[in-house]
Design an enzyme around this catalytic site. Structure first.
Site, PDB file in Angstrom:
ATOM      1  N   PRO A 128       0.754  -1.239  -0.075  1.00 59.41           N
ATOM      2  CA  PRO A 128       0.159   0.100  -0.008  1.00 59.41           C
ATOM      3  C   PRO A 128       0.844   1.452   0.003  1.00 59.41           C
ATOM      4  O   PRO A 128       0.207   2.544   0.047  1.00 59.41           O
ATOM      5  CB  PRO A 128      -0.726  -0.177   1.359  1.00 59.41           C
ATOM      6  CG  PRO A 128      -0.091  -0.971   1.999  1.00 59.41           C
ATOM      7  CD  PRO A 128       0.917  -1.918   1.414  1.00 59.41           C
ATOM      8  N   GLY A 129       2.241   1.296  -0.065  1.00 60.59           N
ATOM      9  CA  GLY A 129       2.871   2.466  -0.388  1.00 60.59           C
ATOM     10  C   GLY A 129       3.658   2.947   0.978  1.00 60.59           C
ATOM     11  O   GLY A 129       4.354   4.110   0.850  1.00 60.59           O
TER      12      GLY A 129
ATOM     13  N   LYS B  65       6.233   2.004   2.580  1.00 59.30           N
ATOM     14  CA  LYS B  65       7.825   2.065   2.510  1.00 59.30           C
ATOM     15  C   LYS B  65       8.446   3.021   1.548  1.00 59.30           C
ATOM     16  O   LYS B  65       9.412   3.817   1.672  1.00 59.30           O
ATOM     17  CB  LYS B  65       8.306   0.721   1.971  1.00 59.30           C
ATOM     18  CG  LYS B  65       7.979  -0.392   3.295  1.00 59.30           C
ATOM     19  CD  LYS B  65       8.359  -1.932   2.766  1.00 59.30           C
ATOM     20  CE  LYS B  65       7.975  -2.853   3.648  1.00 59.30           C
ATOM     21  NZ  LYS B  65       6.237  -3.003   3.743  1.00 59.30           N
TER      22      LYS B  65
ATOM     23  N   CYS C  80       7.787 -10.321   4.753  1.00 60.96           N
ATOM     24  CA  CYS C  80       7.312 -10.193   6.251  1.00 60.96           C
ATOM     25  C   CYS C  80       6.889 -11.763   6.415  1.00 60.96           C
ATOM     26  O   CYS C  80       5.872 -12.044   7.201  1.00 60.96           O
ATOM     27  CB  CYS C  80       6.022  -9.371   6.631  1.00 60.96           C
ATOM     28  SG  CYS C  80       4.642  -9.731   5.226  1.00 60.96           S
TER      29      CYS C  80
END
Length: 434
Positions: free
Chosen positions: A254-255, A257, A374
């Site tokens: 979803p942006g 990083k 992750c």
């Protein structure tokens, strides 16, 4: 009789739990659809808390009902079973005021047109209030094949991993350094009655031990702060692009990083690719909230199909936050354990290898690629990177320090719950100069 306050959140939570537990739906998707029906952010937070409390330990609540009922509820009563789970979770682990929780949950049964079963709900919840809800082995929620992989990979840490998967995580904030400093924002939180701690390893992070609605965070709508786990925040340090570098975030949604990198250095020439065009809209929205409207070039494409999107100009730094089993974030996505299948790992492994090979061609000589997941499974992490290095003569691993967890082959592994962080893997790979 006037319904008790809080009926609607209990009804919504029960329907979300039913959809996830009994119909195989995604928790994230169900919450996204259900929560807008609630105007009060406190009600939305309550629904989330109840759903997560149930889905982190569904076997515990199933065991309680099995012990107290002469026969199991039939499948047609799955929605009622979900409501009972929600009722039990309010008593333990959420420890909500028992009288209000019981009254609202019984009224929720009536609201769901189950008047004839409201007495059963009342009786079971009162019994739980009197006797307590027995603890259960948190491993019971993990599918056997996945439990065995965790035990094989981390025999000295297995119990900590399983316990962390059932625990409520802290709320990690990422302070936008373009607008303020973590210490200054911590003072703002204190003025709002919220206690936060800085973190030695993650320089832009603040930790709240108990989650709060984003509406309670000063300046959230203005981009002063974002929600992001400390493990994910460390990606910016591990990639460490030079000022103004040409950077690729290959699986961006979803942006968070990409946004963190741009908060630190808006001069980066950042290209952000994701295979899901709809998820890219969320990336765009996040960047706009942070005041980074045109700071990145967003492309909907399969990152591994470089011919479809790459202009041939190499990148100085590439971030590959690869699709993975998500076994490091079970506490945040508990439905992972319901939906994941053993066959998924082979498919994910193939995708990870394909992305590594394809994206390596876009890295400039002397440039870096950060491989991150992750996951806590060695097959997706150190074994995947070992295999890549074996077949890629111009790639070499660079060391990362202990902030990123324990040494794990060519990279570093953070296990779930360590320092309050999510489980995460990092490997920094340098392309040899031409």
């Amino acid at each position: 009789m006037k319904p008790s306050p809080g009926v609607q959140p209990r009804v919504i939570a029960a329907r979300v739990v039913d959809a996830v537990l009994h119909q195989g739906r995604s928790l994230k998707a169900e919450l996204a659809q259900a929560l807008p029906a609630l105007a009060d952010p406190r009600d939305r937070a309550l629904v989330e808390a109840m759903c997560f409390a149930v889905l982190r330990e569904p076997a515990r609540f199933e065991a309680a009902l099995s012990a107290w009922m002469p026969k199991p509820l039939p499948r047609r009563d799955n929605e009622l079973k979900a409501l009972l789970y929600v009722g039990l979770a309010q008593l333990d682990p959420l420890a909500l005021p028992a009288h209000a929780a019981l009254a609202a949950t019984v009224d929720a049964a009536r609201s769901m047109k189950r008047n004839h079963q409201a007495g059963l709900v009342n009786a079971l919840l009162r019994r739980a209030q009197r006797e307590g809800i027995a603890k259960a082995d948190v491993r019971a929620h993990w599918p056997r094949w996945l439990r065995e992989r965790v035990v094989a990979d981390w025999p000295q840490d297995e119990e900590a991993v399983f316990q962390a998967s059932a625990a409520e995580p802290p709320m990690w904030l990422r302070v936008n350094r373009r607008m303020t400093a973590p210490e200054a924002y911590r003072d703002q939180l204190a003025q709002a009655g919220l206690h936060a701690q800085t973190d030695d390893a993650a320089s832009d992070a603040l930790r709240l031990d108990a989650p709060v609605p984003v509406a309670a965070l000063p300046g959230f709508d203005d981009g002063v702060v974002s929600i992001q786990d400390a493990s994910a925040q460390l990606v910016a340090d591990a990639l460490a692009p030079a000022h103004g570098a040409r950077v690729l975030d290959a699986c961006v949604a979803p942006g968070g990083k990409a946004a963190h990198l741009l908060e630190r250095d808006p001069s980066l020439q950042l290209t952000a690719v994701d295979i899901d065009a709809q998820r890219l809209q969320r990336v765009r929205g996040n960047l706009q909230r942070l005041g980074l409207h045109d700071a990145a070039r967003l492309i909907a494409a399969d990152a591994a199909d470089t011919a479809a999107w790459w202009d041939g100009v190499p990148f100085d730094a590439v971030l590959l936050d690869a699709p993975c089993s998500a076994t490091g974030i079970v506490r945040r996505q508990p439905d992972v354990l319901l939906h994941r299948r053993a066959s998924d790992l082979d498919a994910l492994g193939a995708t990870q290898a394909r992305l590594l090979d394809a994206l390596w061609t876009t890295v400039a000589p002397g440039g870096v690629l950060l491989y991150a997941t992750c996951s806590i499974l060695k097959a997706e992490n150190e074994a995947q990177v070992d295999a890549f290095l074996a077949r890629t003569p111009d790639a070499q691993a660079e060391s990362l320090d202990e902030r990123y967890g324990r040494a794990a082959g060519p990279g570093r592994q953070r296990l779930s719950g360590e320092r309050g962080y999510d489980g995460f893997y990092y490997a920094r790979l340098r392309k040899r100069p031409a």
